[in-house]
Scaffold this motif. Structure first.
Motif, PDB file in Angstrom:
ATOM      1  N   GLY A 135       0.837  -1.195   0.000  1.00 34.99           N
ATOM      2  CA  GLY A 135       0.000   0.000   0.000  1.00 34.99           C
ATOM      3  C   GLY A 135       0.867   1.238   0.000  1.00 34.99           C
ATOM      4  N   VAL A 136       0.345   2.296  -0.632  1.00 36.05           N
ATOM      5  CA  VAL A 136       1.123   3.535  -0.749  1.00 36.05           C
ATOM      6  C   VAL A 136       0.827   4.464   0.422  1.00 36.05           C
ATOM      7  N   ASN A 137       1.772   5.360   0.665  1.00 35.04           N
ATOM      8  CA  ASN A 137       1.542   6.411   1.659  1.00 35.04           C
ATOM      9  C   ASN A 137       0.859   7.585   0.989  1.00 35.04           C
ATOM     10  N   VAL A 138      -0.087   8.178   1.684  1.00 36.22           N
ATOM     11  CA  VAL A 138      -0.679   9.421   1.181  1.00 36.22           C
ATOM     12  C   VAL A 138      -0.636  10.463   2.306  1.00 36.22           C
ATOM     13  N   ILE A 139      -0.688  11.716   1.890  1.00 35.88           N
ATOM     14  CA  ILE A 139      -0.869  12.776   2.885  1.00 35.88           C
ATOM     15  C   ILE A 139      -2.204  13.451   2.590  1.00 35.88           C
ATOM     16  N   THR A 140      -2.722  14.185   3.559  1.00 39.48           N
ATOM     17  CA  THR A 140      -3.957  14.929   3.306  1.00 39.48           C
ATOM     18  C   THR A 140      -3.610  16.411   3.234  1.00 39.48           C
ATOM     19  N   LEU A 141      -4.258  17.095   2.295  1.00 35.87           N
ATOM     20  CA  LEU A 141      -3.983  18.518   2.080  1.00 35.87           C
ATOM     21  C   LEU A 141      -5.278  19.241   1.729  1.00 35.87           C
ATOM     22  N   PRO A 142      -5.334  20.547   2.021  1.00 43.46           N
ATOM     23  CA  PRO A 142      -6.502  21.315   1.581  1.00 43.46           C
ATOM     24  C   PRO A 142      -6.619  21.287   0.064  1.00 43.46           C
ATOM     25  N   ASP A 143      -7.838  21.176  -0.419  1.00 41.17           N
ATOM     26  CA  ASP A 143      -8.099  21.161  -1.861  1.00 41.17           C
ATOM     27  C   ASP A 143      -8.151  22.610  -2.338  1.00 41.17           C
ATOM     28  N   GLU A 144      -7.105  23.019  -3.017  1.00 39.10           N
ATOM     29  CA  GLU A 144      -7.039  24.412  -3.471  1.00 39.10           C
ATOM     30  C   GLU A 144      -7.358  24.539  -4.955  1.00 39.10           C
ATOM     31  N   ARG A 145      -7.905  23.486  -5.532  1.00 38.74           N
ATOM     32  CA  ARG A 145      -8.250  23.540  -6.958  1.00 38.74           C
ATOM     33  C   ARG A 145      -9.515  24.369  -7.157  1.00 38.74           C
ATOM     34  N   TRP A 146      -9.810  24.680  -8.427  1.00 43.21           N
ATOM     35  CA  TRP A 146     -11.057  25.403  -8.703  1.00 43.21           C
ATOM     36  C   TRP A 146     -12.238  24.504  -8.345  1.00 43.21           C
ATOM     37  N   LEU A 147     -13.446  25.097  -8.351  1.00 44.41           N
ATOM     38  CA  LEU A 147     -14.582  24.344  -7.817  1.00 44.41           C
ATOM     39  C   LEU A 147     -15.189  23.364  -8.826  1.00 44.41           C
ATOM     40  N   SER A 148     -14.934  23.581 -10.118  1.00 41.20           N
ATOM     41  CA  SER A 148     -15.565  22.703 -11.119  1.00 41.20           C
ATOM     42  C   SER A 148     -14.653  21.526 -11.464  1.00 41.20           C
ATOM     43  N   TYR A 172       2.964   9.010  -2.062  1.00 40.17           N
ATOM     44  CA  TYR A 172       2.620   8.754  -3.468  1.00 40.17           C
ATOM     45  C   TYR A 172       1.573   9.741  -3.961  1.00 40.17           C
ATOM     46  N   GLU A 173       0.633  10.108  -3.098  1.00 38.81           N
ATOM     47  CA  GLU A 173      -0.492  10.956  -3.513  1.00 38.81           C
ATOM     48  C   GLU A 173      -0.892  11.876  -2.372  1.00 38.81           C
ATOM     49  N   ALA A 174      -1.666  12.883  -2.726  1.00 39.15           N
ATOM     50  CA  ALA A 174      -2.271  13.753  -1.721  1.00 39.15           C
ATOM     51  C   ALA A 174      -3.787  13.593  -1.820  1.00 39.15           C
ATOM     52  N   VAL A 175      -4.404  13.271  -0.695  1.00 40.54           N
ATOM     53  CA  VAL A 175      -5.867  13.202  -0.625  1.00 40.54           C
ATOM     54  C   VAL A 175      -6.344  14.586  -0.181  1.00 40.54           C
ATOM     55  N   LEU A 176      -7.262  15.147  -0.954  1.00 43.08           N
ATOM     56  CA  LEU A 176      -7.614  16.564  -0.781  1.00 43.08           C
ATOM     57  C   LEU A 176      -8.927  16.719  -0.025  1.00 43.08           C
ATOM     58  N   HIS A 177      -9.036  17.840   0.681  1.00 49.26           N
ATOM     59  CA  HIS A 177     -10.283  18.092   1.416  1.00 49.26           C
ATOM     60  C   HIS A 177     -10.615  19.566   1.373  1.00 49.26           C
ATOM     61  N   ARG A 178     -11.912  19.843   1.420  1.00 41.43           N
ATOM     62  CA  ARG A 178     -12.377  21.231   1.495  1.00 41.43           C
ATOM     63  C   ARG A 178     -12.881  21.468   2.911  1.00 41.43           C
ATOM     64  N   GLY A 179     -12.465  22.598   3.489  1.00 40.05           N
ATOM     65  CA  GLY A 179     -12.810  22.886   4.881  1.00 40.05           C
ATOM     66  C   GLY A 179     -11.674  22.455   5.780  1.00 40.05           C
ATOM     67  N   ARG A 180     -11.862  22.703   7.072  1.00 36.54           N
ATOM     68  CA  ARG A 180     -10.782  22.424   8.029  1.00 36.54           C
ATOM     69  C   ARG A 180     -11.253  21.455   9.106  1.00 36.54           C
ATOM     70  N   GLY A 181     -10.270  20.844   9.740  1.00 39.86           N
ATOM     71  CA  GLY A 181     -10.573  20.003  10.902  1.00 39.86           C
ATOM     72  C   GLY A 181     -11.197  18.685  10.492  1.00 39.86           C
TER      73      GLY A 181
END
Ligand code: PLP
Length: 299
Positions: A135-148, A172-181
């Protein structure tokens, strides 16, 4: 056909070309604004996997953003097949990119643009078998991409920066999220869809506003067939901590187990039982589809 022509990896606006011939103008809106779409298809043993699904997605998006239709679907299909025919390797990827074309530099697209379409054949990125197993390692990061993000636009700066951070963190990858906490909403990863498994249930972010991943939809279809309960809904960042398993899906990576998230292992050592089962079910589905897919004859 000469040996060099046989190996051509590029197709641009209707012609197979060498790398030196694969040039677009600096006034192309794809270059200036990222005013463009892309698609990635995979071929196995010279058979192009789910090409129609990829072309449906591309043409639907092109219509949604009103890209000029320089080429019909048939011509683009011929381009992809031509690149597969010219491949020395039986397996690989073809990137398709479709821009609004070349014109004066102003944001509002001027009338009369023709569009630019090109395709490039790539080798598959290698994911070491041991990594795939563990299995690969991922990190989580804020999703700063556009909304569409349901539009597969080439405007990928936020994804580039997120992947740079993942690389620097040895992930290997970043799993993205919108919002905090912990209540932040997981969207997807920079170039893959995200799934977790909790108490035997398969959970994935509802696709509204996200890229409708083709591998994602295959995994959901095979999970349904396997009788695995599915939840397509809002997935909170805090849920990862209690997940039994997690995995990514993408055309190039197929079903890729996640071993660690931000350095912490999941409850089940990867790949967990549901991930394994879905990986096998995906491979069977792929085998069935490829059995009915014509092989592109080598050029
Ligand atoms: N999500 C994003 C943001 C992607 O860029 C990709 C693939 O490039 C995916 C998901 C996976 O999509 P697919 O399974 O169609 O390759």
């Amino acid at each position: 056909m000469s040996r060099a022509a046989k190996r051509e990896r590029f197709w641009l606006n209707g012609r197979f070309v060498s790398e030196s011939g694969a040039r677009v103008s600096v006034l192309d809106r794809g270059v200036l604004y990222g005013d463009a779409l892309y698609e990635v298809v995979r071929f196995y043993g010279r058979k192009i996997f789910l090409l129609d699904d990829h072309l449906d997605r591309l043409f639907d998006e092109a219509e949604a953003i009103a890209l000029p239709k320089r080429f019909e679907r048939k011509a683009i299909t011929r381009a992809v097949c031509g690149l597969v025919a010219r491949s020395e390797k039986p397996d690989g990827l073809v990137l398709l990119q479709w821009t609004r074309g070349e014109g004066p530099r102003r944001l509002a697209p001027p009338p009369g643009l023709r569009g630019t379409v090109f395709a490039i054949r790539f080798d598959l990125p290698t994911i070491p078998a041991a990594l795939r197993r563990r299995g690969v390692n991922v990190i989580t990061l804020p999703d700063e991409r556009w909304l569409s993000t349901h539009i597969k636009s080439t405007n990928l700066l936020a994804s580039v920066l997120a992947r740079k951070k993942a690389d620097e963190a040895g992930a290997y990858e970043a799993v993205l999220h919108r919002g905090r906490g912990p209540r932040a909403r997981i969207t997807e990863a920079t170039s893959s869809s995200f799934f977790l498994v909790k108490r035997g249930r398969l959970v994935t972010p509802a696709v509204r506003g996200l890229l409708p991943g083709i591998t994602r939809s295959v995994v959901l279809a095979v999970a349904r067939k396997e009788g695995i309960p599915i939840e397509e809904r809002t997935v909170r960042l805090g849920e990862i901590r209690n997940a039994d398993e997690a995995f990514l899906t993408a055309t190039s990576a197929e079903v890729l187990p996640i071993g660690r998230v931000n350095g912490a292992p999941l409850r089940h050592p990867a790949p967990g039982p549901v991930t394994k089962r879905l990986g096998r079910a995906f491979a069977r589905f792929r085998g069935r589809v490829l059995a009915g897919t014509p092989r592109v004859a080598p050029a």
